[in-house]
Design a protein around this motif. Structure first.
Motif, short mmCIF file in Angstrom:
data_model
loop_
_atom_site.label_atom_id
_atom_site.label_comp_id
_atom_site.label_asym_id
_atom_site.label_seq_id
_atom_site.Cartn_x
_atom_site.Cartn_y
_atom_site.Cartn_z
N TYR A 162 0.83 -1.20 0.00
CA TYR A 162 0.00 0.00 0.00
C TYR A 162 0.86 1.25 0.00
O TYR A 162 0.60 2.19 -0.76
CB TYR A 162 -0.93 0.01 1.22
CG TYR A 162 -1.73 1.28 1.35
CD1 TYR A 162 -2.87 1.48 0.59
CD2 TYR A 162 -1.31 2.30 2.20
CE1 TYR A 162 -3.60 2.64 0.69
CE2 TYR A 162 -2.03 3.47 2.30
CZ TYR A 162 -3.17 3.64 1.55
OH TYR A 162 -3.88 4.80 1.64
N LEU A 209 2.47 1.75 -3.41
CA LEU A 209 1.49 2.19 -4.39
C LEU A 209 1.11 3.66 -4.19
O LEU A 209 1.05 4.44 -5.14
CB LEU A 209 0.24 1.31 -4.32
CG LEU A 209 -0.85 1.62 -5.33
CD1 LEU A 209 -0.37 1.29 -6.74
CD2 LEU A 209 -2.10 0.84 -5.00
N MET A 210 0.87 4.06 -2.96
CA MET A 210 0.50 5.45 -2.68
C MET A 210 1.67 6.40 -2.96
O MET A 210 1.47 7.51 -3.45
CB MET A 210 0.04 5.61 -1.23
CG MET A 210 -1.33 5.06 -0.97
SD MET A 210 -2.62 5.96 -1.85
CE MET A 210 -3.20 4.74 -2.97
N ALA A 260 3.99 5.92 -5.25
CA ALA A 260 4.07 6.03 -6.71
C ALA A 260 2.96 6.92 -7.25
O ALA A 260 3.19 7.73 -8.16
CB ALA A 260 3.99 4.63 -7.34
N PHE A 261 1.77 6.81 -6.70
CA PHE A 261 0.65 7.64 -7.11
C PHE A 261 0.93 9.11 -6.81
O PHE A 261 0.70 9.99 -7.64
CB PHE A 261 -0.62 7.17 -6.40
CG PHE A 261 -1.87 7.85 -6.84
CD1 PHE A 261 -2.26 7.84 -8.17
CD2 PHE A 261 -2.67 8.50 -5.92
CE1 PHE A 261 -3.42 8.47 -8.57
CE2 PHE A 261 -3.83 9.14 -6.31
CZ PHE A 261 -4.20 9.12 -7.64
N ALA A 293 3.49 10.45 -9.28
CA ALA A 293 2.91 10.70 -10.60
C ALA A 293 2.13 12.02 -10.61
O ALA A 293 2.23 12.80 -11.56
CB ALA A 293 2.00 9.55 -11.01
N ILE A 294 1.38 12.27 -9.55
CA ILE A 294 0.62 13.53 -9.47
C ILE A 294 1.58 14.72 -9.37
O ILE A 294 1.37 15.75 -10.01
CB ILE A 294 -0.36 13.50 -8.29
CG1 ILE A 294 -1.43 12.43 -8.51
CG2 ILE A 294 -1.05 14.85 -8.12
CD1 ILE A 294 -2.32 12.21 -7.31
N ALA A 324 -1.48 16.17 -4.07
CA ALA A 324 -0.56 15.03 -4.10
C ALA A 324 0.03 14.73 -2.73
O ALA A 324 0.55 13.64 -2.50
CB ALA A 324 0.56 15.28 -5.10
N PRO A 334 -1.87 11.39 -0.72
CA PRO A 334 -1.37 10.02 -0.82
C PRO A 334 0.07 9.86 -0.30
O PRO A 334 0.45 8.79 0.17
CB PRO A 334 -1.47 9.67 -2.29
CG PRO A 334 -1.68 10.94 -3.01
CD PRO A 334 -2.23 11.92 -2.04
#
Length: 100
Positions: free
Chosen positions: A5, A8-9, A11-12, A15-16, A60, A63
């Protein structure tokens, strides 16, 4: 995959932040999706893109903070994600008020 988790957060959030950085660097109004461009017609497109990139970068943070909290506890990470998203979106709308 104990920290899936958090990875993933993170990386998210990255990206933002990357998208917000591109908006701030290029200041091109056409980077926005077509549906968003149709509904908003700013007078100063470059100033609008700078302010919007600041608001997107703020969002951003939710996350990113949730990824850090996910290393400790998943329940706290979900609370941080939801609460942070609400708070940073609210702060972003306050930031965008002066832009026409």
């Amino acid at each position: 995959m104990e920290y899936g988790y958090s990875i993933l957060m993170a990386a998210f959030a990255a990206a933002i932040l990357f998208y917000a950085g591109l908006m701030a660097i290029f200041k091109d109004y056409k980077m926005l999706p077509y549906r968003a461009r149709v509904s908003v017609k700013p007078k100063d497109e470059k100033r609008y893109m700078i302010q919007l990139s600041k608001a997107v970068a703020l969002v951003a943070l939710a996350p990113a903070l949730s990824a850090l909290a996910g290393l400790w506890n998943m329940l706290v990470a979900m609370i941080v994600l939801i609460g942070g998203a609400v708070f940073f979106i609210w702060l972003g709308t306050r930031l965008m008020r002066g832009v026409e």
